[in-house]
Write a protein that holds these residues in place. Structure first.
Motif, mmCIF file in Angstrom:
data_model
loop_
_atom_site.group_PDB
_atom_site.id
_atom_site.type_symbol
_atom_site.label_atom_id
_atom_site.label_comp_id
_atom_site.label_asym_id
_atom_site.label_seq_id
_atom_site.Cartn_x
_atom_site.Cartn_y
_atom_site.Cartn_z
ATOM 1 N N SER A 87 5.991 57.854 50.815
ATOM 2 C CA SER A 87 4.581 57.450 50.667
ATOM 3 C C SER A 87 4.414 55.942 50.702
ATOM 4 O O SER A 87 3.298 55.443 50.576
ATOM 5 N N GLY A 88 5.532 55.225 50.825
ATOM 6 C CA GLY A 88 5.419 53.765 50.882
ATOM 7 C C GLY A 88 5.480 53.127 49.515
ATOM 8 O O GLY A 88 4.819 52.110 49.282
ATOM 9 N N ALA A 89 6.259 53.722 48.599
ATOM 10 C CA ALA A 89 6.480 53.056 47.311
ATOM 11 C C ALA A 89 7.793 52.275 47.393
ATOM 12 O O ALA A 89 8.509 52.349 48.386
ATOM 13 N N LEU A 132 13.833 54.739 43.595
ATOM 14 C CA LEU A 132 13.380 53.678 44.497
ATOM 15 C C LEU A 132 14.081 52.392 44.115
ATOM 16 O O LEU A 132 14.572 52.277 42.990
ATOM 17 N N GLU A 133 14.027 51.403 45.009
ATOM 18 C CA GLU A 133 14.471 50.067 44.592
ATOM 19 C C GLU A 133 13.373 49.442 43.736
ATOM 20 O O GLU A 133 12.193 49.528 44.082
ATOM 21 N N ASP A 134 13.785 48.874 42.589
ATOM 22 C CA ASP A 134 12.813 48.076 41.833
ATOM 23 C C ASP A 134 13.128 46.594 41.970
ATOM 24 O O ASP A 134 12.446 45.755 41.380
ATOM 25 N N THR A 135 14.154 46.279 42.787
ATOM 26 C CA THR A 135 14.579 44.883 42.936
ATOM 27 C C THR A 135 15.060 44.640 44.367
ATOM 28 O O THR A 135 15.810 45.446 44.923
ATOM 29 N N SER A 176 14.647 56.622 59.496
ATOM 30 C CA SER A 176 15.597 57.071 58.472
ATOM 31 C C SER A 176 15.511 56.218 57.201
ATOM 32 O O SER A 176 15.970 56.641 56.147
ATOM 33 N N ILE A 177 14.913 55.018 57.283
ATOM 34 C CA ILE A 177 14.824 54.178 56.068
ATOM 35 C C ILE A 177 13.938 54.801 55.001
ATOM 36 O O ILE A 177 14.037 54.443 53.834
ATOM 37 N N TRP A 178 13.052 55.707 55.377
ATOM 38 C CA TRP A 178 12.140 56.313 54.380
ATOM 39 C C TRP A 178 12.687 57.623 53.817
ATOM 40 O O TRP A 178 12.023 58.267 53.017
ATOM 41 N N LYS A 179 13.900 58.015 54.246
ATOM 42 C CA LYS A 179 14.465 59.289 53.754
ATOM 43 C C LYS A 179 14.997 59.120 52.353
ATOM 44 O O LYS A 179 15.475 58.065 51.981
ATOM 45 N N GLN A 231 15.998 48.107 56.762
ATOM 46 C CA GLN A 231 17.092 48.437 57.686
ATOM 47 C C GLN A 231 18.371 47.691 57.284
ATOM 48 O O GLN A 231 19.468 48.256 57.282
ATOM 49 N N SER A 232 18.215 46.421 56.906
ATOM 50 C CA SER A 232 19.376 45.626 56.506
ATOM 51 C C SER A 232 20.017 46.213 55.248
ATOM 52 O O SER A 232 21.247 46.349 55.175
ATOM 53 N N ALA A 233 19.189 46.560 54.272
ATOM 54 C CA ALA A 233 19.734 47.109 53.016
ATOM 55 C C ALA A 233 20.416 48.452 53.287
ATOM 56 O O ALA A 233 21.493 48.726 52.748
ATOM 57 N N ALA A 234 19.807 49.289 54.150
ATOM 58 C CA ALA A 234 20.386 50.612 54.417
ATOM 59 C C ALA A 234 21.718 50.488 55.151
ATOM 60 O O ALA A 234 22.647 51.253 54.896
#
Ligand SMILES: NC(=O)c1ccc[n+]([C@@H]2O[C@H](COP(=O)([O-])OP(=O)(O)OC[C@H]3O[C@@H](n4cnc5c(N)ncnc54)[C@H](O)[C@@H]3O)[C@@H](O)[C@H]2O)c1
Length: 355
Positions: A173-175, A213-216, A352-355, A335-338
């Protein structure tokens, strides 16, 4: 029909009162209707601001009193609604992020262009006067060679905030702090110093273990102009302190804290510099400690600009097309973090970054 521009709000959640208040205080705009899948929310806002309730977006698009729709639903729902509004010939203001992919962002921009309607995006921090002063000083070459342009967002959000609505803790959802909270400040560094040539990002969850989710976010940037940058953003850091935007060049340094100019130093000191140092207010809350803990003046500037742009037949000050590079940079960070490696821009979408 009146000679004011009629607005319909799609979404009656947290950010809706900022849009409604902006319209209440506007010159030439008025709130006509609000629509939310949660009808009670729409009714409450409508009672507060004295407007109609629409059951569905289609109802607002059939209403001849509505010329502009503010798309202020959760992030993954912006795309479809914006295209529907454009096809119905309505101007649009979309909340940030405009969409979750480059494909969707481009489709929205193309639909609005084809329909010849205005398409603004609420990255309202751009209108802050210290940011405008930085932008002008960069354009005038006052910083000399740009060396560093950074954003530091050390905020706090409770775990309850993330669980208050399913979309707030859903990646699809874009969080996530990068695309949701930090979007504004990633937009500011991109606006001031972009385009970005390469980014390396790391994401982690420091303080919300029940949220997936990432918080940082920690990101290092290389701008195409050769400058370097850091984006540090977190919602894990109690009690939350004001965002800092920092610009350093060979001939000057400027720092905005919250919405106040905190440092403004140039080798070529000019008479106007003392007034620029006073820009902004350190008392104005800017959402460091809570999701609705900020004023509506910046939203009001964006909405007033759209009203004036329609009247004057000109482009808006923040067209959504100008936010596309920010969408690309945010996607590049994911993409870089994944992939655990640096990413060079331009990029292609990678769902795939939103999976
Ligand atoms: N610019 C800013 O400073 C700022 C601040 C907060 C939020 N936002 C953005 O505003 C948007 C909304 O955020 P929020 O915090 O208000 O969320 P929210 O969950 O509080 O509100 C969203 C509302 O949309 C409604 N909704 C969902 N699907 C809908 C549909 N199909 N049709 C009509 N209504 C629907 C929900 O019922 C909810 O009431 C997001 O894009 C967010 O990123 C921007």
């Amino acid at each position: 029909m009146t000679d004011t521009l009629g607005f319909g709000l799609l979404g009656a959640g947290l950010v809706a009162p900022f849009h409604a208040n902006s319209l209440k205080h506007s010159r030439g705009g008025r709130l006509v209707a609000v629509c939310d899948v949660d009808r009670q929310r729409a009714e409450k806002l409508a009672a507060q601001f004295g407007c109609k309730v629409a059951g569905r977006l289609e109802e607002m698009l059939e209403d001849p009193e509505i010329q502009v729709v503010n798309v202020i639903t959760p992030n993954h729902l912006h795309h479809g609604a914006v295209i529907q509004c454009a096809r119905a010939g309505r101007h649009v203001i979309v909340e940030k992020p405009p969409a979750m992919s480059l494909r969707e962002t481009d489709a929205m921009i193309a639909a609005c262009r084809a329909a010849k309607v205005k398409f603004a995006c609420s990255v309202q921090c751009r209108v802050r006067r210290p940011i405008q002063a930085m932008k002008e000083a960069i354009a005038a070459g006052r910083f000399g060679k740009l060396l560093h342009v950074d954003a530091y967002m050390k905020w706090f959000r409770t775990t309850e905030y993330y669980h208050s609505d399913p979309w707030r803790s859903s990646r699809q959802s874009g969080a996530g702090v990068t695309v949701q909270h930090a979007f504004h400040y990633i937009d500011l560094v991109q606006y001031l110093a972009g385009p970005v040539a390469a980014v390396e990002a790391r994401m982690t969850n420091l303080n919300h273990p029940s949220v997936k989710l990432e918080d940082t976010l920690l990101a290092s940037l290389r701008y195409a102009n050769g400058a370097l940058g850091v984006v540090q953003a977190s919602t894990a850091l109690w009690p939350g302190t004001d965002v800092r935007i920092e610009v350093n060049g060979t001939d000057g340094t400027a720092i905005m804290v919250g919405e106040k100019m905190a440092t403004w130093r140039f080798r070529d000191e000019r008479p106007e510099d003392e007034a620029i140092r006073q820009l902004g207010s350190e008392k104005q809350a800017t959402a460091a400690g809570g999701p609705a803990d900020f004023g509506f003046a910046d939203h009001q500037a964006v909405i007033q600009d759209l009203i004036d742009a329609v009247r004057e037949g000109r482009e808006v000050i923040i067209p959504a097309s100008s936010v596309r590079p920010t969408v690309e940079l945010v996607l590049a960070m994911y993409q870089s973090a994944a992939r655990n490696e640096p990413v060079t821009l331009p990029i292609q979408d990678d769902p795939s970054i939103w999976k």
